[in-house]
Scaffold this motif. Structure first.
Motif, PDB file in Angstrom:
ATOM      1  N   ASP A 169       0.841  -1.195   0.000  1.00  0.00           N
ATOM      2  CA  ASP A 169       0.000   0.000   0.000  1.00  0.00           C
ATOM      3  C   ASP A 169       0.877   1.245   0.000  1.00  0.00           C
ATOM      4  O   ASP A 169       1.418   1.648   1.025  1.00  0.00           O
ATOM      5  N   PHE A 170       1.028   1.871  -1.174  1.00  0.00           N
ATOM      6  CA  PHE A 170       1.876   3.046  -1.296  1.00  0.00           C
ATOM      7  C   PHE A 170       1.266   4.268  -0.623  1.00  0.00           C
ATOM      8  O   PHE A 170       1.943   5.257  -0.410  1.00  0.00           O
TER       9      PHE A 170
ATOM     10  N   ASN B  24       0.806   5.716   7.586  1.00  0.00           N
ATOM     11  CA  ASN B  24       1.663   5.391   8.717  1.00  0.00           C
ATOM     12  C   ASN B  24       3.116   5.192   8.299  1.00  0.00           C
ATOM     13  O   ASN B  24       3.985   5.064   9.155  1.00  0.00           O
ATOM     14  N   LYS B  25       3.365   5.167   7.006  1.00  0.00           N
ATOM     15  CA  LYS B  25       4.724   4.987   6.506  1.00  0.00           C
ATOM     16  C   LYS B  25       5.302   6.334   6.082  1.00  0.00           C
ATOM     17  O   LYS B  25       4.608   7.163   5.509  1.00  0.00           O
TER      18      LYS B  25
ATOM     19  N   LYS C 241      10.334   7.901   3.113  1.00  0.00           N
ATOM     20  CA  LYS C 241      11.517   7.046   2.982  1.00  0.00           C
ATOM     21  C   LYS C 241      11.116   5.575   2.957  1.00  0.00           C
ATOM     22  O   LYS C 241      11.599   4.804   2.116  1.00  0.00           O
ATOM     23  N   ASP C 242      10.217   5.169   3.860  1.00  0.00           N
ATOM     24  CA  ASP C 242       9.744   3.780   3.886  1.00  0.00           C
ATOM     25  C   ASP C 242       9.053   3.417   2.571  1.00  0.00           C
ATOM     26  O   ASP C 242       9.283   2.347   2.004  1.00  0.00           O
ATOM     27  N   LYS C 243       8.207   4.313   2.098  1.00  0.00           N
ATOM     28  CA  LYS C 243       7.479   4.062   0.850  1.00  0.00           C
ATOM     29  C   LYS C 243       8.443   3.981  -0.332  1.00  0.00           C
ATOM     30  O   LYS C 243       8.275   3.149  -1.224  1.00  0.00           O
TER      31      LYS C 243
END
Length: 87
Positions: free
Chosen positions: A2-3, A7-8, A11-13
């Protein structure tokens, strides 16, 4: 994957996309980033000579908020380019 998960962090994405998108598109974008970094390195050396590392450290120390905002912008911009080409 889920792009749009709020909550991300960007950087995480970014890393999720890099690890899951079309490998050739990711390579293409990373090569463009490296090319741009190389050009900026040359520019910095032309402007600051032997003081490049000192100037970079000053930015990291004195402009951390601005640096983090720029990093986030780069993560988002690169993700957008990869996703646009991946469709």
């Amino acid at each position: 994957m889920d792009f749009f998960d709020e909550n991300k962090s960007p950087k995480d994405k970014f890393f999720e996309i890099v690890f899951n998108a079309n490998r050739n598109l990711v390579i293409e974008e990373l090569e463009e980033l490296i090319k741009r970094m190389a050009a900026l390195e040359i520019l910095a050396e032309e402007c600051f000579g032997d003081e490049v590392d000192q100037k970079i450290n000053e930015i990291i120390f004195n402009k951390l908020d601005e640096l983090e905002e720029t990093e986030t912008d780069l993560y988002i911009d690169t993700m957008a380019k990869i996703l646009t080409k991946n469709e």
